[in-house]
Structure formats: structure tokens, C-alpha cells
Design an enzyme around this catalytic site. Sequence first.
Site, short mmCIF file in Angstrom:
data_model
loop_
_atom_site.label_atom_id
_atom_site.label_comp_id
_atom_site.label_asym_id
_atom_site.label_seq_id
_atom_site.Cartn_x
_atom_site.Cartn_y
_atom_site.Cartn_z
N ASP A 19 0.84 -1.21 0.00
CA ASP A 19 0.00 0.00 0.00
C ASP A 19 0.87 1.26 0.00
OD1 ASP A 19 -2.39 1.38 0.01
OD2 ASP A 19 -2.53 1.42 2.21
N TRP A 24 2.57 8.09 -2.38
CA TRP A 24 3.99 8.27 -2.76
C TRP A 24 4.07 9.14 -4.01
CZ3 TRP A 24 6.75 7.11 -7.17
CH2 TRP A 24 8.15 7.10 -7.06
N SER A 64 -7.28 -6.18 -5.68
CA SER A 64 -8.38 -6.68 -4.85
C SER A 64 -9.69 -6.62 -5.63
CB SER A 64 -8.47 -5.79 -3.61
OG SER A 64 -9.73 -5.94 -3.00
N ASN A 67 -10.88 -3.27 -5.77
CA ASN A 67 -10.20 -2.23 -6.56
C ASN A 67 -10.95 -1.85 -7.84
OD1 ASN A 67 -6.87 -3.42 -5.70
ND2 ASN A 67 -8.05 -1.75 -4.79
N TRP A 68 -11.98 -2.66 -8.21
CA TRP A 68 -12.77 -2.29 -9.40
C TRP A 68 -13.46 -0.94 -9.19
CZ3 TRP A 68 -11.98 -4.88 -13.72
CH2 TRP A 68 -11.61 -6.22 -13.67
N ARG A 187 2.29 -4.92 5.97
CA ARG A 187 1.52 -3.92 5.23
C ARG A 187 2.29 -2.62 5.25
NH1 ARG A 187 -4.63 -2.53 4.47
NH2 ARG A 187 -4.38 -0.58 3.33
N ILE A 194 -6.36 -5.10 7.38
CA ILE A 194 -6.13 -6.25 6.50
C ILE A 194 -6.69 -5.99 5.10
CG2 ILE A 194 -6.55 -8.76 6.23
CD1 ILE A 194 -4.81 -7.98 8.70
C1 FPP Z 1 -2.06 0.15 -3.17
O1 FPP Z 1 -1.63 1.48 -3.32
C2 FPP Z 1 -1.64 -0.66 -4.28
C3 FPP Z 1 -2.48 -1.27 -5.18
C4 FPP Z 1 -3.95 -1.16 -5.16
C5 FPP Z 1 -2.00 -2.09 -6.25
C6 FPP Z 1 -0.70 -2.78 -6.02
C7 FPP Z 1 -0.04 -2.82 -7.32
C8 FPP Z 1 1.27 -2.67 -7.53
C9 FPP Z 1 2.29 -2.58 -6.48
C10 FPP Z 1 1.77 -2.61 -8.92
C11 FPP Z 1 1.54 -3.84 -9.67
C12 FPP Z 1 2.23 -4.97 -9.03
C13 FPP Z 1 2.68 -6.00 -9.69
C14 FPP Z 1 3.34 -7.10 -8.94
C15 FPP Z 1 2.55 -6.09 -11.15
P1 FPP Z 1 -2.74 2.60 -3.31
O2 FPP Z 1 -3.02 2.96 -4.73
O3 FPP Z 1 -3.93 2.18 -2.54
O4 FPP Z 1 -1.98 3.75 -2.58
P2 FPP Z 1 -2.64 4.91 -1.70
O5 FPP Z 1 -3.26 4.22 -0.51
O6 FPP Z 1 -1.46 5.74 -1.33
O7 FPP Z 1 -3.63 5.62 -2.55
#
Ligand code: FPP
Length: 245
Positions: A19, A24, A64, A67-68, A187, A194
Site C-alpha cells: 500500500d 507516494w 483486490s 479495486n474495481w 503492510r 487487512i
Molecule cells: C495500493 O496502493 C496498491 C495497489 C492497489 C496495487 C498494487 C499494485 C502494484 C504494487 C503494482 C503492480 C504490481 C505487480 C506485482 C505487477 P494505493 O493505490 O492504494 O496507494 P494509496 O493508498 O497511497 O492511494
Amino acid sequence: MNPPVPEGKLPAHLAIVMDGNGRWARQRGLSRVEGHRKGAEVARVITEECARIGIKFLSLFAFSTDNWARPKSEVDALFLLLKSYLRKERQTLIANGIRFRAIGNISQLPNNIQRLVAQTERATAPCSRMELILALNYSGQWDILQAVFRLARDAEAHKVRPEDITPDLFERYLVSSDAPVPDLLIRTGGERRISNFYLYPLAYTELYFTPTPWPDFTPEELHEALEEFSRRERRFGRIPEPQQL
Ligand code: FPP
């Protein structure tokens, strides 16, 4: 870097919620997608480090079922990134002896991703140094429900009797059942939850939360987490040994 944790004290199965990519990126005036791009690079570095030090199973929560709900442009960008990751990483995975497996509702993913996932799984099937489990269109609630559904079907077909349903039997219906349950969950990104990753398998998992956003997570910090894990006393509901009568 900390001295390496002896192999006997490493988690056999490490699970990571990656996360903080979006925050970032925002802090640097970049788009969220740039955060995910850097996140995918970090996933590669951490995967190689885990294989190098002797972790046997690594689970990464990449997408997830929840995430959709993100803007379509971000979902599309995540799939593009995943596509290029699967194309680029196949040879690296093989070279590092890493077997790849995806868990989740894979049949609902775009066809080209499904194809790449299947190809990568096939190509890395003989690898046995470490298993990388990419959770894709996965959630813990989805996993429990699909297990209940399949179990109900088997009960209906008289393959299972309700009185035979034990934790062991139920676990076999989870899509995560080929791997041991996670010993440690990391995490990144500062939240302490979680977020619907593994639910049932996390019953006795040690949790490690760090404010570091995933794109800044380094092998050094991985070693700090492993070092802390090696000092935790795991009791699985029991009391410490010397106090037993
Ligand atoms: C959470 O950060 C991250 C995700 C929803 C996706 C994770 C995906 C990657 C690390 C890239 C793809 C990975 C691979 C292995 C191909 P967030 O967007 O929720 O961050 P935020 O909480 O700061 O908004």
C-alpha cells in the site's frame, strides 16, 4: 543491513499488502500510475530478495476485488502494468527458480491477462526455490464464499457429509490452500488493517505495519521486519512453555 535472520527463523510464508503507491506519487507531483509503476519495480526487487534468503512462499496483494471501484483509467493502467510485468518477469522468475501462481477470481480478468497468467504459471511450474503467489482480483471474503459454495455443492453431491467439515477440510476449499498459512503479513503505507486480503488463513499470522509507502520499501526494511518476526513469540492460543504444569 541487519545480520541475516537464520533460515529456521524465517517465515515460511510471507504475505504483503503493497500500500501507499498513490500517496507516494502525489507527494512527488506524479500521477498515481507512476506510483504503481515504481511499486511493480519494488515488487520485483523484494521478490528476488525473498527467494535469495530462503523464503518459500511469498504472497503479494496486487489487485483486490474491491479495486474495481477505482476510476476506470486507474484500473486500466494497473492491468497494463500487470501485462508488462508478466511479459517481462517470466524469464527472471525462471532464472531465480521462482514458481508463479495467481489466486483470485481470474476468470473475470481481461482475456489477455488470463492468457499471460496461464502461460507464466505453466512456464514456471518446474521451479521450486520459492513460490510467488500473486493475488489478482482476490479478496478474503470472496475466497471464503467460493469455498462455501464448492463445499455446499460437494455436500449436495454426497461427496462430503456436514459432520466431516473440520477446519482442515474447509481450508482445502480455499484457493490459497496449496500454500501453508502465512506466518507474517507486512503492510506498507501506514494503514493498520487487512483490507480483505487473506482472512481465514490469517488466524495466527504475525502482523507488521510500517509507514513506509510501498515504492520506498527496501530489502533493508524487509530484513528489519524479518528480524522483528524472528523475535516474536508465537503461541497459537497456548501459554508459554515454562508455565505449563
Ligand atoms: C495500493 O496502493 C496498491 C495497489 C492497489 C496495487 C498494487 C499494485 C502494484 C504494487 C503494482 C503492480 C504490481 C505487480 C506485482 C505487477 P494505493 O493505490 O492504494 O496507494 P494509496 O493508498 O497511497 O492511494
